[in-house]
Design an enzyme around this catalytic site. Structure first.
Site, PDB file in Angstrom:
ATOM      1  N   ARG A  26       0.832  -1.217   0.000  1.00 31.41           N
ATOM      2  CA  ARG A  26       0.000   0.000   0.000  1.00 31.41           C
ATOM      3  C   ARG A  26       0.868   1.270   0.000  1.00 31.41           C
ATOM      4  O   ARG A  26       1.016   1.928  -1.030  1.00 31.41           O
ATOM      5  CB  ARG A  26      -0.964  -0.037   1.203  1.00 31.41           C
ATOM      6  CG  ARG A  26      -2.074   0.989   1.150  1.00 31.41           C
ATOM      7  CD  ARG A  26      -1.685   2.372   1.568  1.00 31.41           C
ATOM      8  NE  ARG A  26      -1.174   2.443   2.941  1.00 31.41           N
ATOM      9  CZ  ARG A  26      -0.608   3.529   3.442  1.00 31.41           C
ATOM     10  NH1 ARG A  26      -0.482   4.638   2.712  1.00 31.41           N
ATOM     11  NH2 ARG A  26      -0.144   3.537   4.695  1.00 31.41           N
ATOM     12  N   ASP A  27       1.509   1.568   1.097  1.00 30.58           N
ATOM     13  CA  ASP A  27       2.328   2.790   1.170  1.00 30.58           C
ATOM     14  C   ASP A  27       3.496   2.673   0.192  1.00 30.58           C
ATOM     15  O   ASP A  27       3.881   3.653  -0.471  1.00 30.58           O
ATOM     16  CB  ASP A  27       2.862   2.972   2.602  1.00 30.58           C
ATOM     17  CG  ASP A  27       3.137   4.422   2.971  1.00 30.58           C
ATOM     18  OD1 ASP A  27       3.311   5.237   2.061  1.00 30.58           O
ATOM     19  OD2 ASP A  27       3.195   4.724   4.170  1.00 30.58           O
ATOM     20  N   HIS A 220       4.855   4.709  12.675  1.00 32.90           N
ATOM     21  CA  HIS A 220       4.937   4.671  11.202  1.00 32.90           C
ATOM     22  C   HIS A 220       5.935   5.739  10.770  1.00 32.90           C
ATOM     23  O   HIS A 220       5.570   6.901  10.578  1.00 32.90           O
ATOM     24  CB  HIS A 220       3.530   4.937  10.663  1.00 32.90           C
ATOM     25  CG  HIS A 220       3.381   4.936   9.186  1.00 32.90           C
ATOM     26  ND1 HIS A 220       2.795   3.895   8.485  1.00 32.90           N
ATOM     27  CD2 HIS A 220       3.707   5.851   8.236  1.00 32.90           C
ATOM     28  CE1 HIS A 220       2.768   4.184   7.203  1.00 32.90           C
ATOM     29  NE2 HIS A 220       3.319   5.362   7.019  1.00 32.90           N
ATOM     30  N   HIS A 222       8.628   7.335   8.202  1.00 33.51           N
ATOM     31  CA  HIS A 222       9.292   7.416   6.900  1.00 33.51           C
ATOM     32  C   HIS A 222      10.751   7.790   7.170  1.00 33.51           C
ATOM     33  O   HIS A 222      11.080   8.379   8.203  1.00 33.51           O
ATOM     34  CB  HIS A 222       8.572   8.427   6.000  1.00 33.51           C
ATOM     35  CG  HIS A 222       7.274   7.867   5.465  1.00 33.51           C
ATOM     36  ND1 HIS A 222       7.157   7.324   4.202  1.00 33.51           N
ATOM     37  CD2 HIS A 222       6.057   7.713   6.038  1.00 33.51           C
ATOM     38  CE1 HIS A 222       5.915   6.886   4.026  1.00 33.51           C
ATOM     39  NE2 HIS A 222       5.222   7.112   5.123  1.00 33.51           N
ATOM     40  N   CYS A 253       4.188   9.460   0.138  1.00 33.48           N
ATOM     41  CA  CYS A 253       2.818   9.893  -0.094  1.00 33.48           C
ATOM     42  C   CYS A 253       2.808  10.888  -1.240  1.00 33.48           C
ATOM     43  O   CYS A 253       3.517  11.898  -1.189  1.00 33.48           O
ATOM     44  CB  CYS A 253       2.239  10.528   1.169  1.00 33.48           C
ATOM     45  SG  CYS A 253       0.561  11.093   0.901  1.00 33.48           S
ATOM     46  N   ASN A 262       9.314   4.374   3.516  1.00 34.01           N
ATOM     47  CA  ASN A 262       9.126   3.999   4.917  1.00 34.01           C
ATOM     48  C   ASN A 262      10.391   3.342   5.463  1.00 34.01           C
ATOM     49  O   ASN A 262      11.281   2.935   4.706  1.00 34.01           O
ATOM     50  CB  ASN A 262       7.996   2.951   5.014  1.00 34.01           C
ATOM     51  CG  ASN A 262       6.640   3.524   4.742  1.00 34.01           C
ATOM     52  OD1 ASN A 262       6.266   3.722   3.600  1.00 34.01           O
ATOM     53  ND2 ASN A 262       5.892   3.793   5.796  1.00 34.01           N
TER      54      ASN A 262
HETATM   55  P1  HMG Z   1     -13.211  14.372  -3.056  1.00 34.21           P
HETATM   56  O1  HMG Z   1     -12.850  14.759  -4.438  1.00 34.21           O
HETATM   57  O2  HMG Z   1     -13.467  15.434  -2.049  1.00 34.21           O
HETATM   58  O3  HMG Z   1     -14.389  13.300  -3.057  1.00 34.21           O
HETATM   59  O4  HMG Z   1     -11.993  13.453  -2.528  1.00 34.21           O
HETATM   60  P2  HMG Z   1     -15.968  13.494  -3.046  1.00 34.21           P
HETATM   61  O5  HMG Z   1     -16.482  12.870  -1.777  1.00 34.21           O
HETATM   62  O6  HMG Z   1     -16.322  14.911  -3.331  1.00 34.21           O
HETATM   63  O7  HMG Z   1     -16.408  12.600  -4.296  1.00 34.21           O
HETATM   64  C1  HMG Z   1     -16.061  12.978  -5.617  1.00 34.21           C
HETATM   65  C2  HMG Z   1     -16.158  11.806  -6.553  1.00 34.21           C
HETATM   66  O8  HMG Z   1     -15.183  10.812  -6.192  1.00 34.21           O
HETATM   67  C3  HMG Z   1     -17.503  11.078  -6.545  1.00 34.21           C
HETATM   68  O9  HMG Z   1     -17.710  10.561  -7.864  1.00 34.21           O
HETATM   69  C4  HMG Z   1     -17.260   9.922  -5.636  1.00 34.21           C
HETATM   70  O10 HMG Z   1     -18.100   8.797  -5.884  1.00 34.21           O
HETATM   71  C5  HMG Z   1     -15.815   9.560  -5.967  1.00 34.21           C
HETATM   72  P3  HMG Z   1     -18.564  11.374  -8.969  1.00 34.21           P
HETATM   73  O11 HMG Z   1     -19.900  11.562  -8.318  1.00 34.21           O
HETATM   74  O12 HMG Z   1     -17.823  12.657  -9.215  1.00 34.21           O
HETATM   75  O13 HMG Z   1     -18.559  10.452 -10.132  1.00 34.21           O
HETATM   76  N1  HMG Z   1     -15.183   8.898  -4.840  1.00 34.21           N
HETATM   77  C6  HMG Z   1     -14.676   7.652  -4.843  1.00 34.21           C
HETATM   78  N2  HMG Z   1     -14.563   6.722  -5.801  1.00 34.21           N
HETATM   79  C7  HMG Z   1     -13.983   5.554  -5.445  1.00 34.21           C
HETATM   80  N3  HMG Z   1     -13.537   5.274  -4.198  1.00 34.21           N
HETATM   81  C8  HMG Z   1     -13.636   6.189  -3.234  1.00 34.21           C
HETATM   82  C9  HMG Z   1     -14.224   7.439  -3.548  1.00 34.21           C
HETATM   83  N4  HMG Z   1     -14.450   8.534  -2.804  1.00 34.21           N
HETATM   84  C10 HMG Z   1     -15.051   9.425  -3.609  1.00 34.21           C
HETATM   85  N5  HMG Z   1     -13.206   5.914  -1.985  1.00 34.21           N
HETATM   86  C11 HMG Z   1     -11.211  11.656  -1.147  1.00 34.21           C
HETATM   87  C12 HMG Z   1     -11.985  12.961  -1.207  1.00 34.21           C
HETATM   88  C13 HMG Z   1     -10.995  11.326   0.326  1.00 34.21           C
HETATM   89  C14 HMG Z   1     -12.019  10.566  -1.823  1.00 34.21           C
HETATM   90  C15 HMG Z   1      -9.860  11.850  -1.889  1.00 34.21           C
HETATM   91  O14 HMG Z   1      -9.241  12.959  -1.337  1.00 34.21           O
HETATM   92  C16 HMG Z   1      -8.939  10.654  -1.772  1.00 34.21           C
HETATM   93  O15 HMG Z   1      -9.201   9.616  -2.353  1.00 34.21           O
HETATM   94  N6  HMG Z   1      -7.828  10.818  -1.049  1.00 34.21           N
HETATM   95  C17 HMG Z   1      -6.882   9.728  -0.862  1.00 34.21           C
HETATM   96  C18 HMG Z   1      -5.492  10.253  -0.758  1.00 34.21           C
HETATM   97  C19 HMG Z   1      -4.541   9.119  -0.514  1.00 34.21           C
HETATM   98  O16 HMG Z   1      -4.789   7.964  -0.815  1.00 34.21           O
HETATM   99  N7  HMG Z   1      -3.360   9.440   0.087  1.00 34.21           N
HETATM  100  C20 HMG Z   1      -2.362   8.451   0.402  1.00 34.21           C
HETATM  101  C21 HMG Z   1      -2.722   7.650   1.607  1.00 34.21           C
HETATM  102  S1  HMG Z   1      -2.442   8.496   3.151  1.00 34.21           S
HETATM  103  C22 HMG Z   1      -0.754   8.207   3.481  1.00 34.21           C
HETATM  104  O17 HMG Z   1      -0.052   7.712   2.660  1.00 34.21           O
HETATM  105  C23 HMG Z   1      -0.229   8.517   4.850  1.00 34.21           C
HETATM  106  C24 HMG Z   1      -0.004   7.269   5.701  1.00 34.21           C
HETATM  107  O18 HMG Z   1       0.901   6.371   5.084  1.00 34.21           O
HETATM  108  C25 HMG Z   1       0.528   7.667   7.090  1.00 34.21           C
HETATM  109  C26 HMG Z   1       1.733   8.601   7.026  1.00 34.21           C
HETATM  110  O19 HMG Z   1       2.748   8.247   6.373  1.00 34.21           O
HETATM  111  O20 HMG Z   1       1.637   9.671   7.622  1.00 34.21           O
HETATM  112  C27 HMG Z   1      -1.309   6.507   5.945  1.00 34.21           C
HETATM  113 MG    MG Z   2       3.042   6.536   5.162  1.00 35.94          MG
END
Ligand code: HMG
Ligand code: MG
Length: 312
Positions: A26-27, A220, A222, A253, A262
């Protein structure tokens, strides 16, 4: 001369056992620009499990337009079958749409992911902190009603590339809010790898004072500034027993400026084995997996242990 394993000298300051929470699929992969074939992702998870990693975070049910690399989450889980289900195969879920998709795929565990800072909440989730907590609430409620295990990540616990230092009280507040939603475990994210050991002790003490003991906390780190392993050991000395790591040191990220890989699982396993902890993890199999994955990604692993053990 190649040393196949570290010389074991027990370290009494560490806990008796440590759970390695593997985040490579994933990450590790979410930040890769070139799409990795679904079959390779599936084999990656299988190889990690075969090497003895009990917990493997497999993929993300986020909006595929935000993270195209993990758009094949449902296919990955379908191909994994029973190997991709159960409480030891969490997936990232930001919202109810993601939870619907994850439930349809038959997951047994989910992880929501919040931010200690407004800047990163906006960039990663398109929400304020308040709005993101509101987005997570029904995800956690429904997940618990379905009997899923729930983790809550908090990013930018040790510093933020837009805001700079992040006050510990602010981090503790967001952690408390996620735990109050009903998460089983918290994971403290040093998303950009800037933390140092005193900071780790200070944050863990702050959490403890807020009623979140080390038994509920994973770390966690990095490795951007080369501090991931020392920070992890500091957390273990404080009694934390869950450590996130990514095989080969992949990771980052896409929405956090300056985030790199990481903590490498191999580096962690080397340190734990040397300290006399039986991790049940086959280091040679992990190194072979990282070398295999590096072939697919077209560049060598940044892990020192992988480099040392794969050099002739
Ligand atoms: P948004 O654009 O505000 O979403 O994004 P929305 O709620 O307004 O929806 C817009 C459209 O997206 C809609 O479709 C939804 O159905 C669709 P439309 O009506 O336009 O056709 N949609 C989805 N489709 C599929 N799956 C979904 C989904 N959600 C909405 N789940 C949202 C908000 C949260 C969805 C977006 O910002 C997002 O996906 N963010 C993810 C970012 C991400 O993955 N970042 C990396 C992970 S975090 C990380 O790595 C840190 C970590 O490792 C810890 C650390 O290191 O600190 C965990
Ligand atoms: Mg991370």
């Amino acid at each position: 001369m190649r040393l196949p394993l570290p010389q074991v000298e027990p370290d009494e300051t560490l806990p008796e056992s440590v759970t390695v929470y593997e985040v490579g699929p994933r990450d590790g992969l979410q930040n890769e620009a070139t799409i990795v074939p679904t079959a390779v992702k599936v084999e990656f998870v299988r190889r990690l499990a075969a090497a003895g990693l009990a917990t493997v975070e497999t993929t993300s049910f986020v909006d595929p337009r935000w993270v195209p690399q993990l758009a094949d989450a449902a296919e990955v889980l379908e191909l994994l079958g029973d190997d991709g289900r159960g409480p030891a195969r969490p997936v990232l879920v930001p919202n109810e749409r993601g939870l619907d998709r994850a439930l349809e795929a038959g997951v047994g565990a989910v992880a929501i992911f919040g931010s200690a800072t407004e800047s990163f909440a906006r960039r990663n989730l398109n929400r304020t902190i308040d709005e993101s907590v509101a987005m997570f609430r029904p995800v956690v409620e429904r997940s618990r009603a379905e009997g899923l295990w729930v983790r809550g990540y908090v990013s930018m616990c040790f510093g933020d590339p837009w805001e700079g230092p992040v006050p510990t009280g602010q981090v503790v507040d967001v952690c408390r809010r996620l735990m109050d939603l009903g998460c089983d475990q918290l994971s403290l994210g040093d998303t950009i790898g800037v933390g140092t050991t005193g900071h780790v002790h200070h944050l863990l003490a702050g959490l403890d004072a807020a009623g979140i003991g080390v038994d509920r906390v994973g770390v966690h780190f990095h490795d951007t500034y080369g501090q991931a392993l020392s920070n992890t050991m500091a957390a273990l000395q404080d009694g934390v027993t869950v450590v996130d790591a990514s095989t080969g040191g992949l990771g980052g990220c896409p929405f956090a400026k300056s985030a790199t890989g990481n903590l490498a699982t191999e580096d962690l396993v080397w340190a734990l084995q040397g300290a006399g902890l039986d991790t049940g993890i086959d280091l040679d199999a992990l190194v072979a997996t990282s070398t295999w994955m590096a072939g697919h990604l077209g560049r060598p692993s940044p892990s020192r242990v992988v480099r040392a053990l794969s050099a002739d």
